[in-house]
Structures are given as structure tokens and as C-alpha cells.
Design a protein around this motif. Structure first.
Motif, PDB file in Angstrom:
ATOM      1  N   PHE A   1      -2.500   3.024  -7.407  1.00 41.62           N
ATOM      2  CA  PHE A   1      -3.073   2.569  -6.136  1.00 41.62           C
ATOM      3  C   PHE A   1      -4.046   1.434  -6.405  1.00 41.62           C
ATOM      4  O   PHE A   1      -4.480   1.214  -7.541  1.00 41.62           O
ATOM      5  CB  PHE A   1      -3.768   3.719  -5.388  1.00 41.62           C
ATOM      6  CG  PHE A   1      -4.892   4.367  -6.154  1.00 41.62           C
ATOM      7  CD1 PHE A   1      -6.180   3.851  -6.120  1.00 41.62           C
ATOM      8  CD2 PHE A   1      -4.665   5.510  -6.907  1.00 41.62           C
ATOM      9  CE1 PHE A   1      -7.219   4.450  -6.815  1.00 41.62           C
ATOM     10  CE2 PHE A   1      -5.701   6.122  -7.612  1.00 41.62           C
ATOM     11  CZ  PHE A   1      -6.979   5.584  -7.561  1.00 41.62           C
ATOM     12  N   ASP A   2      -4.411   0.720  -5.347  1.00 41.47           N
ATOM     13  CA  ASP A   2      -5.338  -0.397  -5.487  1.00 41.47           C
ATOM     14  C   ASP A   2      -6.767  -0.009  -5.120  1.00 41.47           C
ATOM     15  O   ASP A   2      -7.705  -0.389  -5.802  1.00 41.47           O
ATOM     16  CB  ASP A   2      -4.868  -1.567  -4.619  1.00 41.47           C
ATOM     17  CG  ASP A   2      -3.549  -2.136  -5.118  1.00 41.47           C
ATOM     18  OD1 ASP A   2      -3.543  -2.733  -6.208  1.00 41.47           O
ATOM     19  OD2 ASP A   2      -2.526  -1.949  -4.440  1.00 41.47           O
ATOM     20  N   THR A   3      -6.916   0.723  -4.029  1.00 43.39           N
ATOM     21  CA  THR A   3      -8.248   1.170  -3.621  1.00 43.39           C
ATOM     22  C   THR A   3      -8.163   2.607  -3.138  1.00 43.39           C
ATOM     23  O   THR A   3      -7.130   3.043  -2.612  1.00 43.39           O
ATOM     24  CB  THR A   3      -8.821   0.295  -2.493  1.00 43.39           C
ATOM     25  OG1 THR A   3      -7.969   0.380  -1.341  1.00 43.39           O
ATOM     26  CG2 THR A   3      -8.971  -1.152  -2.930  1.00 43.39           C
ATOM     27  N   ALA A   4      -9.235   3.339  -3.315  1.00 42.11           N
ATOM     28  CA  ALA A   4      -9.319   4.715  -2.829  1.00 42.11           C
ATOM     29  C   ALA A   4     -10.776   5.018  -2.498  1.00 42.11           C
ATOM     30  O   ALA A   4     -11.691   4.622  -3.234  1.00 42.11           O
ATOM     31  CB  ALA A   4      -8.794   5.696  -3.873  1.00 42.11           C
ATOM     32  N   TRP A   5     -10.989   5.705  -1.385  1.00 42.97           N
ATOM     33  CA  TRP A   5     -12.343   6.024  -0.948  1.00 42.97           C
ATOM     34  C   TRP A   5     -12.327   7.406  -0.302  1.00 42.97           C
ATOM     35  O   TRP A   5     -11.346   7.809   0.343  1.00 42.97           O
ATOM     36  CB  TRP A   5     -12.832   5.006   0.070  1.00 42.97           C
ATOM     37  CG  TRP A   5     -14.200   5.297   0.646  1.00 42.97           C
ATOM     38  CD1 TRP A   5     -15.398   4.862   0.169  1.00 42.97           C
ATOM     39  CD2 TRP A   5     -14.495   6.072   1.813  1.00 42.97           C
ATOM     40  NE1 TRP A   5     -16.429   5.339   0.949  1.00 42.97           N
ATOM     41  CE2 TRP A   5     -15.902   6.090   1.972  1.00 42.97           C
ATOM     42  CE3 TRP A   5     -13.713   6.767   2.745  1.00 42.97           C
ATOM     43  CZ2 TRP A   5     -16.536   6.764   3.016  1.00 42.97           C
ATOM     44  CZ3 TRP A   5     -14.335   7.456   3.775  1.00 42.97           C
ATOM     45  CH2 TRP A   5     -15.741   7.437   3.907  1.00 42.97           C
TER      46      TRP A   5
ATOM     47  N   ALA B   1     -13.079  12.903   4.792  1.00 47.80           N
ATOM     48  CA  ALA B   1     -12.141  11.808   5.049  1.00 47.80           C
ATOM     49  C   ALA B   1     -11.796  11.100   3.750  1.00 47.80           C
ATOM     50  O   ALA B   1     -12.616  11.024   2.824  1.00 47.80           O
ATOM     51  CB  ALA B   1     -12.743  10.817   6.046  1.00 47.80           C
ATOM     52  N   ALA B   2     -10.569  10.582   3.678  1.00 49.14           N
ATOM     53  CA  ALA B   2     -10.140   9.863   2.479  1.00 49.14           C
ATOM     54  C   ALA B   2      -9.082   8.841   2.847  1.00 49.14           C
ATOM     55  O   ALA B   2      -8.293   9.039   3.771  1.00 49.14           O
ATOM     56  CB  ALA B   2      -9.583  10.838   1.442  1.00 49.14           C
ATOM     57  N   THR B   3      -9.086   7.724   2.104  1.00 51.96           N
ATOM     58  CA  THR B   3      -8.087   6.667   2.279  1.00 51.96           C
ATOM     59  C   THR B   3      -7.654   6.165   0.911  1.00 51.96           C
ATOM     60  O   THR B   3      -8.495   5.910   0.034  1.00 51.96           O
ATOM     61  CB  THR B   3      -8.650   5.491   3.088  1.00 51.96           C
ATOM     62  OG1 THR B   3      -9.065   5.959   4.373  1.00 51.96           O
ATOM     63  CG2 THR B   3      -7.601   4.409   3.267  1.00 51.96           C
ATOM     64  N   VAL B   4      -6.338   6.045   0.716  1.00 56.30           N
ATOM     65  CA  VAL B   4      -5.783   5.447  -0.499  1.00 56.30           C
ATOM     66  C   VAL B   4      -4.852   4.325  -0.069  1.00 56.30           C
ATOM     67  O   VAL B   4      -3.995   4.521   0.797  1.00 56.30           O
ATOM     68  CB  VAL B   4      -5.018   6.480  -1.343  1.00 56.30           C
ATOM     69  CG1 VAL B   4      -4.363   5.805  -2.543  1.00 56.30           C
ATOM     70  CG2 VAL B   4      -5.947   7.582  -1.819  1.00 56.30           C
ATOM     71  N   ALA B   5      -5.008   3.151  -0.663  1.00 62.10           N
ATOM     72  CA  ALA B   5      -4.177   1.997  -0.308  1.00 62.10           C
ATOM     73  C   ALA B   5      -3.568   1.382  -1.554  1.00 62.10           C
ATOM     74  O   ALA B   5      -4.175   1.390  -2.631  1.00 62.10           O
ATOM     75  CB  ALA B   5      -5.013   0.951   0.434  1.00 62.10           C
ATOM     76  N   ARG B   6      -2.379   0.862  -1.398  1.00 56.96           N
ATOM     77  CA  ARG B   6      -1.718   0.145  -2.492  1.00 56.96           C
ATOM     78  C   ARG B   6      -0.821  -0.926  -1.903  1.00 56.96           C
ATOM     79  O   ARG B   6      -0.433  -0.868  -0.733  1.00 56.96           O
ATOM     80  CB  ARG B   6      -0.916   1.109  -3.360  1.00 56.96           C
ATOM     81  CG  ARG B   6       0.059   1.977  -2.596  1.00 56.96           C
ATOM     82  CD  ARG B   6       0.609   3.049  -3.495  1.00 56.96           C
ATOM     83  NE  ARG B   6       1.580   3.879  -2.817  1.00 56.96           N
ATOM     84  CZ  ARG B   6       2.230   4.867  -3.384  1.00 56.96           C
ATOM     85  NH1 ARG B   6       2.017   5.144  -4.659  1.00 56.96           N
ATOM     86  NH2 ARG B   6       3.101   5.585  -2.721  1.00 56.96           N
TER      87      ARG B   6
END
Length: 549
Positions: A380-384, A418-423
């Protein structure tokens, strides 16, 4: 080689690849190989302590071992190990050797395990492995290890052209509350074995034999177990196809930085297979992406463990999945598809979130593949992730929620996790996962589960991981976690064909929704909004869940 120290099952799988690279005619002692024991909790027998001057003097006896090769002469090479099982010599291990083929060693009285390997400089001659599971040393004793007593281990798959990879034979001997093991690993199908000495007590000798083979489309994992009073003198079994179960492994698009590797040259996956129970050495195969491999296995060996490894993105570590305890039955096929859509959160075999006192611990993988396999190093590129208490942000962190711990104030409160993962875009792969859970929680006296749920989408996709364009597609919807088992108060599912900018509600009927697939090359996004019977909520969005083809 003898041992009694167990290893965790995942350590077993990681160690299995050693055997495939072995070569030569000599028997091989793989570091840790004989320790690949599935039964946990077995402790090594304590080693004898140095004398203090107050103990009763221990009687010792001379053990003489004569070695004879298949021609009746002194063998070219041999290695003999004598290990104490019980009595004053328990835990003691000796490897006496003399070029004459006859060697003596002075040992305390007691029960011993003797195992001896004999071989020549010719690979085709193979190895003679002779084991005496019961050696009661209560007087001066002479043992003759004679390779002429051995018989071949002749175990073959039904596919004649299959290429032999490696094999492992393991023996466990129990006496006086202690166990000892001996093992041999071979990279050639030229093993001969023999029992030596008197029979041991009923059921005190356990034995395992596994052999692995490669074919153009996969391979074979042939395993058997035995229990009794003697070690096997040879073993012959030519398997028929009807005796075996098929494990079909499918590799679809694997998301990586910069795109998918589907169809890319030189990209290989490495599945590693071994038995779930008992000591073992397994084997590894390679297969292209995309591709399918079929491994035929023996149900008599019980369940099987699979480790699936793929190269990571450039500069990143490899990515692995572990699938433990795959149950098989003769004549049936079990299929596992890896790195396939729809990628998203999964709670199979996990508590999700638990609270211990005033600490919240999350085990919520967000990028499990379509079959629910959880990767060790997802790309993945970003994760929060953030934890809110009564509407106020309490903690924020970079990274996902598969290993996240949050300290929280004592007492009851309303929480939102809450969580977000982007790629970056990858054909057939989810590009963004956004999840939000709400629940109430208070201080606990010990570990207690926190009520969280996830929704899994399981569309039937083609070999390339895409769905037919312009056709309605039935997508099964499964709830995992706290709301499973009829604890759903409401569930709304929506789809988007424009990356999540607009949404269309899809009715949930008999555990599925019907998606009106858009034109070819379009990414379909999916969203689930759930409330369980206790009022806990889930809002889950999967952008670019799958594509049309």
C-alpha cells in the motif's frame, strides 16, 4: 539426528524449503528438521547434571557397534548416533566412529535409541538407514549394523514422469515418560531402511514418511504415518489417483506499486506445502502469475499446511500467506485463490478488537484477498487509523489495524475506530479501503471482545479476476464478527461505477446483491453500512473492488 524440541507451525513452513535444495547420496541432517513437531508443549528430557560427590556411582557399560555395508565389508561412510531415552544416560548423545567400522563407547545403563546411516560415494547407491528403537544397556553389549538387512523405500505417485524433489522419514520413540527422535532427509529416491534389535513396547514407536514430487502442472505430497513396536524395514506403496485429494492453487492479479503483475514475465509465486500434524520436511514449488498449480496430497497424512509467497514490490520484502489445517478427502478438490478480488477487511479466526482493562488491541487486517487470506506484507502507499472517544480524537497512527494498541481512559464511553488504506491503481485490485466502527466500551477485568464486524463480498470472477461487462452479477455478501449469526439489525449495500463519487443502493436478497455491471474496463466500488442488534455500526467502503472485462 535426534531432538525433542518443537517448533511453531509457521516456523515449520518457513523451514520446509531447505529440503528442496539438498543433493548428494549422503543422508542429510537438516537443522531443525527433526524438530518439526506439531504437538505443542513437549519438553526435552533434562540433561544429566555433573556429579556433586554425594550421588550413588552410576554403572557404565561398553557398547560396541560393528558396521557392515551391503557387500558385507566395512562401509565406505557411516554415521551412528546413540541417544539416551531413559535411565542414567537419558539425554546423552554420542556419535562414535572408527575407520575400522567397529567402535566402542562407554555409557551409563539405561534405554537408548540407536540410528545409523551407511552410504558410498555413488549417488545411485543411496543410503541405508538402520534404527534400533530399543537398546537396553544393562551389560556390555555388541550391536551389528548390517546394510544387507535393509529393504528399499519405494513410494511413487501415479504420474510416472513426476520428478522426485525430496523426502523425510521421522521416528519418535517413547519410554519412561520421555521421547526421542531420529530423522533422515533425502534429495534422491534411494533410501533403504531396516529395524534392528528387539521390539519395543506396544505403540511406543511412531513413524512418519513424506515424499514430494514435481510435475509440469504442480506435483505430489505423499505422506503416511505408522505406529507400533518396530521401525519400518522398507516401505512399498505405489499410489493410485483415487487415493489422493487435489489442492488447486490459483494465482490471479497481485497488486503492486505501479500496477498488477498479471501477465508480467519472470514473476513467480512459491507455494510451500507440508503436513499439519507430526514432524515433517515439506517442499516448495514455483508457478507463474497468473497461473494454476494442482498439488495432489494423501488424506491419510491428515490436514495440510500451506505457505504462499510472492515477490514484493521493488525494494519491498516478499509477501506471504499462511493457510493452516487444510482438510482433504480422497477424490475431492480444494481450491485456494490468492491475491484475487475483492480485497478488504476480514475477521476469519480473529477477535478483531479486544479490551483488556484500559487497553484496546486491534487485529483487523484491511487487505485480505478475495478468499480471505491475510498477507504478511500487504502493498500500500498510505495507511492511517484513528480512535475517537465520545467524538474527540484520542489516538492517531500511520499504518493499518492488524497490530494496533490504544491506551484509553477508564470508565464507559462511546468509541469510533476508523482506518483508511490507499494504494495506486492496480487492475483487479481494491485501491482504497475505508472502514469505520462505532461501539461502547468500558474498563474490563481481563481480555474481552469488542463488538466489531466486517462485510465480505465474493463475486464469481473469471481467471483474470474480472467480471463480464454489461451483465448482472450476483455477489454473495457475508457478515463476519459480532453481527454474524443473525445479529444484523440493518444492512445496506451500494455500488459505484465512478470511483465512489456517486452510489446506487442494491437490495440484499438471500445473502447476496445483484450488481448491474457497467461497460468493459470499469472499476466497480462497493459499500456496506451495517448496524447490529446492540446498536454497534460499521461503514465500509472498497473503492475499485473489481473490474469488468
Amino acid at each position: 539426528m535426534t531432538t525433542t524440541s518443537p517448533l511453531p507451525r509457521r516456523s515449520v513452513l518457513r523451514a520446509m524449503t531447505v529440503a528442496a535444495a539438498l543433493g548428494g547420496a549422503a543422508p542429510v541432517s537438516v537443522p531443525g528438521a527433526a524438530a518439526l513437531v506439531a504437538e505443542p508443549g513437549r519438553e526435552p528430557h533434562p540433561q544429566p547434571h555433573p556429579g556433586t560427590g554425594t550421588e550413588t556411582r552410576t554403572e557404565t557399560y561398553t557398547l560396541t557397534v560393528r558396521h557392515l555395508g551391503r557387500d558385507g565389508r566395512v562401509p565406505r561412510h557411516y554415521r551412528t548416533t546413540v541417544t539416551g531415552i531413559s535411565g542414567p544416560g537419558a539425554g546423552r548423545s554420542e556419535q562414535p566412529h572408527d575407520a575400522s567400522g567397529t567402535v566402542s563407547v562407554r555409557l551409563p545403563g539405561g534405554r537408548y535409541l540407536l540410528e545409523s546411516s551407511l552410504w558410498t560415494d555413488r549417488v545411485e547407491d543411496g543410503t541405508d538407514w538402520i534404527v534400533q528403537p530399543r537398546l537396553d544397556l544393562d551389560r556390555d553389549t555388541t550391536v551389528t549394523v548390517d546394510a544387507r538387512t535393509t529393504l528399499p523405500v519405494d513410494v511413487t505417485p501415479p504420474d510416472g514422469p513426476a520428478a522426485f524433489l525430496n523426502s523425510g522419514m521421522f521416528i519418535e520413540v517413547a519410554h519412561g515418560g520421555a521421547t526421542r527422535m531420529a530423522s533422515i532427509v533425502k534429495a534422491t529416491p534411494t533410501l533403504r531402511t531396516a529395524h534392528l534389535g528387539p521390539e519395543a513396547e506396544a505403540g511406543s514407536v511412531k513413524q512418519w514418511y513424506d515424499s514430494y514430487w514435481r510435475t509440469r502442472t504442480g506435483g505430489y505430497a505423499l505422506g503416511r504415518t505408522f505406529s507400533g513396536t518396530r521401525v519400518l524395514t522398507g516401505l512399498t506403496h505405489h499410489y493410485a489417483a483415487a487415493e489422493l485429494a487435489a489442492l488447486e492453487l490459483r494465482a490471479l492479479a497481485r497488486p503492486d506499486r505501479g500496477g498488477a503483475v498479471a501477465g508480467a514475465a519472470g514473476i513467480d509465486l512459491s507455494p510451500t506445502l507440508g503436513p499439519d500434524a507430526g514432524p515433517s520436511v515439506g517442499a516448495s514449488w514455483t508457478m507463474p502469475v497468473p497461473g494454476t498449480a494442482t498439488l495432489f496430497v494423501t488424506p491419510q497424512r491428515g490436514a495440510w499446511d500451506l505457505a504462499w509467497t510472492a515477490p514484493g514490490a521493488p525494494g519491498a520484502r516478499p509477501n506471504s500467506y499462511f493457510v493452516d489445517g487444510i482438510a482433504v478427502r480422497a477424490g475431492t478438490t480444494v481450491t485456494h485463490t490468492f491475491d484475487s478480488p475483492v480485497v478488504g477487511p476480514a475477521l476469519t479466526g480473529r477477535t478483531g478488537v479486544q479490551r483488556d482493562g484500559d487497553t484496546l488491541t486491534a487485529d483487523l487486517p484491511l487487505l485480505a484477498d478475495g478468499d480471505g487470506h491475510v498477507p504478511t506484507a500487504p502493498s500500500f502507499d498510505t495507511a492511517w487509523a484513528g480512535l475517537y472517544r465520545d467524538g474527540a480524537l484520542l489516538h492517531a497512527r500511520s499504518g493499518g489495524l492488524d497490530r494496533a494498541t490504544f491506551a484509553v481512559p477508564p470508565g464507559p464511553a462511546s468509541y469510533r475506530l476508523a482506518a483508511t488504506v490507499a494504494r495506486r491503481g492496480a487492475t483487479g485490485a481494491t485501491t482504497r479501503v475505508g472502514v469505520s466502527w462505532t461501539f461502547r466500551s468500558a474498563t474490563t477485568a481481563g481480555p474481552a471482545p469488542v463488538p466489531v464486524s466486517v462485510v465480505r463480498f465474493s463475486p464469481g470472477l473469471g481467471p483474470d479476476g474480472t467480471a463480464p461487462a454489461g451483465s448482472p452479477l450476483r455477489v454473495p455478501v457475508t457478515v463476519q464478527g459480532a453481527a454474524a449469526g443473525g445479529r444484523v439489525r440493518s444492512l445496506a449495500v451500494s455500488m459505484s461505477a465512478d470511483g465512489g463519487r456517486s452510489w446506487t443502493v442494491l437490495p440484499v436478497h438471500e445473502g447476496a446483491v445483484t450488481v448491474p455491471n457497467p461497460v468493459a474496463g470499469t472499476a466497480v466500488s462497493l459499500r456496506a453500512e451495517l448496524t447490529d442488534t446492540d446498536g454497534n455500526t460499521l461503514d465500509q467502503t472498497l473503492v475499485d473492488a473489481y473490474r469488468t472485462g
